[in-house]
Scaffold this motif. Structure first.
Motif, PDB file in Angstrom:
ATOM      1  N   THR A   1       0.806  -1.219   0.000  1.00  0.00           N
ATOM      2  CA  THR A   1       0.000   0.000   0.000  1.00  0.00           C
ATOM      3  C   THR A   1       0.839   1.268   0.000  1.00  0.00           C
TER       4      THR A   1
ATOM      5  N   ARG B   1       1.069   3.919  -7.234  1.00  0.00           N
ATOM      6  CA  ARG B   1       1.914   3.863  -6.045  1.00  0.00           C
ATOM      7  C   ARG B   1       3.267   4.542  -6.225  1.00  0.00           C
TER       8      ARG B   1
ATOM      9  N   SER C   1      -4.263   1.156   5.054  1.00  0.00           N
ATOM     10  CA  SER C   1      -4.009   2.410   4.354  1.00  0.00           C
ATOM     11  C   SER C   1      -5.280   3.222   4.147  1.00  0.00           C
TER      12      SER C   1
ATOM     13  N   THR D   1      -3.939   9.682   1.729  1.00  0.00           N
ATOM     14  CA  THR D   1      -2.982   8.732   1.183  1.00  0.00           C
ATOM     15  C   THR D   1      -2.183   9.284   0.032  1.00  0.00           C
TER      16      THR D   1
END
Length: 347
Positions: A74, A106, A337, A343
């Motif tokens: 994550t 990511r 997450s 995030t």
């Protein structure tokens, strides 16, 4: 209200090599640290780019990013940063397009405008004896973006359609202004340029123009942080990193010494001043001490995200420092997450 509890928490790593370890161990420690901070609820894990430094194994951020991304699930993984003058924009686009295709959603691409190394090493990286200049940075950045956006004549496979989140990095006002004018998030290197932090962030916010990427300014502040059970223990653990800084300033970069080597080192008067100045520029202490200092830093800077780097000699002490930091910041081990405050930068 606690800003430390509200802002995302991230980490910057250099894959530190010590006098008691080797490069392979340093890279294994980086992977282990990334997995550790992911469990602690951190948002990002960035790898720095340094060359010709015996104490730093992160000379190839793109390779390390892939290594870390493979070992996590994550965590956002990125460069802190790629020093664009050292690399053809085409190569950077191909590398980070590949990383983004392998790990969609990511990958971060933090970009710096300085070579980040000595002139001889920079010339070796560029394979030219021509003058080194950062004046071409806006053109290089435009070319890099063009490969991701498909507006360049060349196709940098697989960059089109696989653009990472781009950040500009800086330690002065120049990159702050560029980031603002382009509407990009800005990451400031408070850990080695603390005197420029507030002026640069003010410039960034003053010059900011909304973009497709970002509607409002987004500032990441990176600080050097060491947390231990007591103030005295934290200061002891800070010794190796401060001595490594002294050696770098003396023109003799070396692997990071052990804690005992730092304690036994015969500092002369000038070295002692450099050592103490380095200690003073960091956030060091017990959880209570560090919490107060970080709250003050976040209040002064109004940072949207806090990134920390922790240079100590022992891996166990590094892992413990991040664990204590996560605790005072209100994170919990094993936190999913989806529970994080934020995030990623909203696009």
């Amino acid at each position: 209200m606690s800003r430390l509890h509200d802002v995302p928490l991230s980490a910057l790593d250099l894959a530190t090599v010590t006098t008691a370890t080797d490069t392979r161990t340093a890279l294994q420690h980086t992977r282990e640290l990334a997995q550790h901070v992911e469990r602690l609820g951190f948002t990002r894990f960035w790898l720095a780019e340094h060359h010709n430094m015996p104490g730093v194994a992160s000379s190839s951020p793109a390779i390390l990013i892939g290594h870390v991304a493979d070992a996590t699930t994550t965590l956002r993984v990125g460069s802190g940063g790629v020093m664009l003058p050292n690399h053809p924009p085409l190569v950077v686009a191909e590398q980070f397009g590949t990383l983004s295709a392998l790990h969609p959603g990511r990958i971060d691409l933090g970009i710096g405008r300085a070579p980040g190394t000595d002139p001889r090493t920079a010339q070796a990286l560029r394979r030219t004896t021509g003058p080194l200049s950062v004046d071409d940075f806006p053109q290089q950045l435009s070319e890099l973006n063009g490969y991701f956006d498909g507006t360049e004549q060349l196709t940098a496979m697989p960059a089109p359609g696989n653009k990472p989140d781009v950040f500009l990095l800086g330690s002065s006002g120049y990159s702050a202004q560029v980031a603002g004018l382009l509407g990009l998030p800005f990451a400031f290197a408070h850990h080695f340029s603390a005197e420029n932090t507030l002026p640069a962030l003010a410039l960034y916010r003053d010059r900011f123009r909304p973009s497709e990427r970002l509607a409002e300014p987004y500032a990441v502040v990176c600080a050097s942080v060491i947390v231990a059970d007591t103030d005295e223990e934290a200061l002891r653990l800070a010794g190796p990193g401060a001595l490594a800084w002294v050696q770098l300033r003396n023109g003799r970069p070396a692997p990071v010494p052990t804690t005992q080597e730092a304690a036994d080192y015969p500092y002369n008067d000038l070295e002692r001043l450099i050592f103490e100045d380095r200690i003073a520029s960091q956030v060091i202490g017990s959880p209570k001490t560090v919490e107060a200092q970080l709250e003050r830093l976040l209040e002064d800077t109004l940072a949207d995200e806090l990134m920390v780097t922790t240079m100590v000699a022992e891996q166990a002490d590094r892992l413990r420092s991040y664990e204590l930091l996560a605790d005072i910041a209100g994170r919990s081990t094993g936190r999913d997450s989806s529970e994080r405050v934020k995030t990623e930068v909203e696009v």
